[in-house]
Write a protein that holds these residues in place. Structure first.
Motif, mmCIF file in Angstrom:
data_model
loop_
_atom_site.group_PDB
_atom_site.id
_atom_site.type_symbol
_atom_site.label_atom_id
_atom_site.label_comp_id
_atom_site.label_asym_id
_atom_site.label_seq_id
_atom_site.Cartn_x
_atom_site.Cartn_y
_atom_site.Cartn_z
ATOM 1 N N GLY A 71 18.054 0.148 9.296
ATOM 2 C CA GLY A 71 18.793 0.724 8.174
ATOM 3 C C GLY A 71 17.871 1.579 7.327
ATOM 4 O O GLY A 71 16.651 1.445 7.380
ATOM 5 N N SER A 72 18.462 2.475 6.573
ATOM 6 C CA SER A 72 17.666 3.368 5.728
ATOM 7 C C SER A 72 16.933 2.569 4.664
ATOM 8 O O SER A 72 17.527 1.718 4.011
ATOM 9 C CB SER A 72 18.565 4.403 5.059
ATOM 10 N N PRO A 73 15.651 2.861 4.469
ATOM 11 C CA PRO A 73 14.915 2.146 3.429
ATOM 12 C C PRO A 73 15.369 2.589 2.039
ATOM 13 O O PRO A 73 15.851 3.713 1.858
ATOM 14 C CB PRO A 73 13.457 2.552 3.675
ATOM 15 N N THR A 74 15.199 1.728 1.073
ATOM 16 C CA THR A 74 15.501 2.060 -0.313
ATOM 17 C C THR A 74 14.264 2.675 -0.952
ATOM 18 O O THR A 74 13.158 2.613 -0.394
ATOM 19 C CB THR A 74 15.902 0.805 -1.108
ATOM 20 N N ARG A 75 14.456 3.237 -2.131
ATOM 21 C CA ARG A 75 13.322 3.817 -2.860
ATOM 22 C C ARG A 75 12.269 2.734 -3.124
ATOM 23 O O ARG A 75 11.075 2.971 -2.978
ATOM 24 C CB ARG A 75 13.813 4.426 -4.171
ATOM 25 N N GLU A 76 12.739 1.559 -3.502
ATOM 26 C CA GLU A 76 11.821 0.451 -3.801
ATOM 27 C C GLU A 76 11.014 0.045 -2.569
ATOM 28 O O GLU A 76 9.830 -0.284 -2.675
ATOM 29 C CB GLU A 76 12.593 -0.751 -4.353
ATOM 30 N N GLU A 77 11.638 0.052 -1.401
ATOM 31 C CA GLU A 77 10.931 -0.298 -0.161
ATOM 32 C C GLU A 77 9.872 0.752 0.173
ATOM 33 O O GLU A 77 8.783 0.408 0.661
ATOM 34 C CB GLU A 77 11.921 -0.440 0.996
ATOM 35 N N VAL A 78 10.170 2.014 -0.090
ATOM 36 C CA VAL A 78 9.192 3.076 0.166
ATOM 37 C C VAL A 78 8.011 2.930 -0.789
ATOM 38 O O VAL A 78 6.851 3.028 -0.375
ATOM 39 C CB VAL A 78 9.831 4.476 0.057
ATOM 40 N N VAL A 79 8.286 2.672 -2.056
ATOM 41 C CA VAL A 79 7.215 2.472 -3.043
ATOM 42 C C VAL A 79 6.355 1.280 -2.642
ATOM 43 O O VAL A 79 5.119 1.349 -2.676
ATOM 44 C CB VAL A 79 7.794 2.276 -4.463
ATOM 45 N N LYS A 80 6.994 0.192 -2.214
ATOM 46 C CA LYS A 80 6.256 -1.006 -1.786
ATOM 47 C C LYS A 80 5.384 -0.700 -0.565
ATOM 48 O O LYS A 80 4.240 -1.147 -0.474
ATOM 49 C CB LYS A 80 7.228 -2.140 -1.468
ATOM 50 N N ALA A 81 5.913 0.081 0.383
ATOM 51 C CA ALA A 81 5.145 0.434 1.581
ATOM 52 C C ALA A 81 3.922 1.272 1.223
ATOM 53 O O ALA A 81 2.847 1.109 1.817
ATOM 54 C CB ALA A 81 6.030 1.187 2.575
ATOM 55 N N LEU A 82 4.064 2.164 0.251
ATOM 56 C CA LEU A 82 2.930 2.996 -0.162
ATOM 57 C C LEU A 82 1.863 2.188 -0.882
ATOM 58 O O LEU A 82 0.698 2.575 -0.911
ATOM 59 C CB LEU A 82 3.408 4.141 -1.052
ATOM 60 N N GLY A 83 2.254 1.046 -1.452
ATOM 61 C CA GLY A 83 1.293 0.168 -2.116
ATOM 62 C C GLY A 83 0.567 0.872 -3.245
ATOM 63 O O GLY A 83 1.169 1.562 -4.058
ATOM 64 N N ARG A 84 -0.751 0.742 -3.268
ATOM 65 C CA ARG A 84 -1.549 1.320 -4.355
ATOM 66 C C ARG A 84 -1.494 2.846 -4.365
ATOM 67 O O ARG A 84 -1.750 3.474 -5.378
ATOM 68 C CB ARG A 84 -2.993 0.837 -4.280
ATOM 69 N N ARG A 85 -1.143 3.448 -3.241
ATOM 70 C CA ARG A 85 -1.043 4.909 -3.191
ATOM 71 C C ARG A 85 0.197 5.432 -3.909
ATOM 72 O O ARG A 85 0.307 6.617 -4.159
ATOM 73 C CB ARG A 85 -1.020 5.389 -1.749
ATOM 74 N N ALA A 86 1.122 4.555 -4.242
ATOM 75 C CA ALA A 86 2.359 4.965 -4.914
ATOM 76 C C ALA A 86 2.065 5.594 -6.278
ATOM 77 O O ALA A 86 2.868 6.366 -6.786
ATOM 78 C CB ALA A 86 3.308 3.786 -5.065
ATOM 79 N N ARG A 87 0.913 5.300 -6.856
ATOM 80 C CA ARG A 87 0.581 5.911 -8.149
ATOM 81 C C ARG A 87 0.215 7.383 -7.996
ATOM 82 O O ARG A 87 0.244 8.136 -8.955
ATOM 83 C CB ARG A 87 -0.528 5.129 -8.843
ATOM 84 N N HIS A 88 -0.149 7.803 -6.783
ATOM 85 C CA HIS A 88 -0.498 9.205 -6.530
ATOM 86 C C HIS A 88 0.683 10.025 -6.031
ATOM 87 O O HIS A 88 0.693 11.243 -6.164
ATOM 88 C CB HIS A 88 -1.622 9.299 -5.493
ATOM 89 N N TYR A 89 1.639 9.366 -5.418
ATOM 90 C CA TYR A 89 2.798 10.051 -4.842
ATOM 91 C C TYR A 89 4.060 9.568 -5.534
ATOM 92 O O TYR A 89 4.353 8.379 -5.528
ATOM 93 C CB TYR A 89 2.925 9.754 -3.345
ATOM 94 N N ARG A 90 4.805 10.494 -6.118
ATOM 95 C CA ARG A 90 6.068 10.122 -6.765
ATOM 96 C C ARG A 90 7.206 10.253 -5.767
ATOM 97 O O ARG A 90 7.394 11.311 -5.169
ATOM 98 C CB ARG A 90 6.357 11.030 -7.956
ATOM 99 N N ILE A 91 7.955 9.189 -5.599
ATOM 100 C CA ILE A 91 9.130 9.210 -4.735
ATOM 101 C C ILE A 91 10.267 9.777 -5.580
ATOM 102 O O ILE A 91 10.764 9.113 -6.481
ATOM 103 C CB ILE A 91 9.493 7.798 -4.218
#
Length: 100
Positions: A71-91
């Motif tokens: 199933g399609s991932p949610t925004r929250e799942e994508v942010v969780k997958a990016l982990g600490r890198r999520a602070r550099h990349y805005r979904i």
């Protein structure tokens, strides 16, 4: 026994869901590849495609097409997958493109 075989074959041929993930801060080719590798490790993800620069609203943004059997991932799942890198990349958005 035949029912199990049929159900298994149907599961293998089930269509995958696709979604478009728009990420800001992914203008560099190296960053795009890093993001793609991270997204490919998400459960159920079969393939991640990076769309060309012209598809995104800004030069520093990219669309990633995520094809997943889970199933399609949610925004929250994508942010969780990016982990600490999520602070550099805005979904910016996660939009399903799979037709019903």
């Amino acid at each position: 026994m035949k029912v199990i075989v049929v159900l298994t074959l149907l599961a293998l041929n089930a269509p995958a869901d696709e979604c478009r993930v728009l990420i800001d801060g992914a203008g560099c080719g190296t960053r795009q590849l890093a993001i793609r590798k991270i997204l490919e490790k998400m459960p159920g993800v079969e393939e991640v495609t990076i769309l060309p620069r012209g598809e995104a609203p800004a030069a520093n943004q990219r669309y990633f097409i995520v094809r997943s059997k889970a199933g399609s991932p949610t925004r929250e799942e994508v942010v969780k997958a990016l982990g600490r890198r999520a602070r550099h990349y805005r979904i910016l958005s996660v939009t399903s493109v799979t037709e019903p």
